[in-house]
Design a protein around this motif. Structure first.
Motif, PDB file in Angstrom:
ATOM      1  N   ARG A  21      47.478  33.098  42.883  1.00 61.99           N
ATOM      2  CA  ARG A  21      48.640  33.862  42.450  1.00 61.99           C
ATOM      3  C   ARG A  21      48.986  34.772  43.358  1.00 61.99           C
ATOM      4  N   LEU A  22      48.073  35.586  44.192  1.00 68.21           N
ATOM      5  CA  LEU A  22      48.456  36.463  45.182  1.00 68.21           C
ATOM      6  C   LEU A  22      49.223  35.658  46.137  1.00 68.21           C
ATOM      7  N   LYS A  23      48.535  34.671  46.842  1.00 68.15           N
ATOM      8  CA  LYS A  23      48.891  33.787  47.904  1.00 68.15           C
ATOM      9  C   LYS A  23      50.524  33.359  47.577  1.00 68.15           C
ATOM     10  N   ALA A  29      49.919  41.520  38.836  1.00 68.45           N
ATOM     11  CA  ALA A  29      49.667  41.820  37.413  1.00 68.45           C
ATOM     12  C   ALA A  29      48.688  40.553  36.714  1.00 68.45           C
ATOM     13  N   LYS A  30      49.411  39.682  37.084  1.00 70.87           N
ATOM     14  CA  LYS A  30      48.860  38.154  36.851  1.00 70.87           C
ATOM     15  C   LYS A  30      47.688  37.906  37.568  1.00 70.87           C
ATOM     16  N   TYR A  35      41.351  38.532  37.351  1.00 70.41           N
ATOM     17  CA  TYR A  35      40.182  38.918  37.721  1.00 70.41           C
ATOM     18  C   TYR A  35      39.611  39.638  36.617  1.00 70.41           C
ATOM     19  N   GLU A  36      40.168  40.353  35.874  1.00 74.55           N
ATOM     20  CA  GLU A  36      39.575  41.075  34.770  1.00 74.55           C
ATOM     21  C   GLU A  36      38.921  40.037  33.607  1.00 74.55           C
ATOM     22  N   GLN A  37      39.739  38.769  33.481  1.00 71.68           N
ATOM     23  CA  GLN A  37      39.130  37.617  32.786  1.00 71.68           C
ATOM     24  C   GLN A  37      37.853  37.525  33.037  1.00 71.68           C
TER      25      GLN A  37
END
Length: 77
Positions: A21-23, A29-30, A35-37
């Protein structure tokens, strides 16, 4: 597949999803959500101590990106 193996596969998938998603330029936030999941799955599987450092690195990168700092240079080979 054993429950531990299934949890590890889910955690790996969530970490890779966040990285992708970052790339791809998706809202950070997504990525944070993925990561939190991953950390929540690790906590439920009893392997949070092994996964937390990986998640903390990624969350620190998100904070750095939000502050406008460039990511750290990769180590020299």
């Amino acid at each position: 597949m054993a429950a531990g193996d299934e949890a590890r596969a889910t955690i790996q998938r969530l970490l890779v999803t966040g990285d992708n998603r970052l790339k791809q330029g998706v809202d950070p936030a997504k990525a944070r959500e993925s990561y939190e999941q991953a950390l929540a799955v690790a906590r439920a599987a009893g392997i949070e101590d092994a996964v937390r450092p990986l998640v903390e690195l990624r969350l620190a990168d998100l904070a750095r990106l939000a502050a406008g700092s460039p990511p750290p240079a990769p180590p020299a080979a």
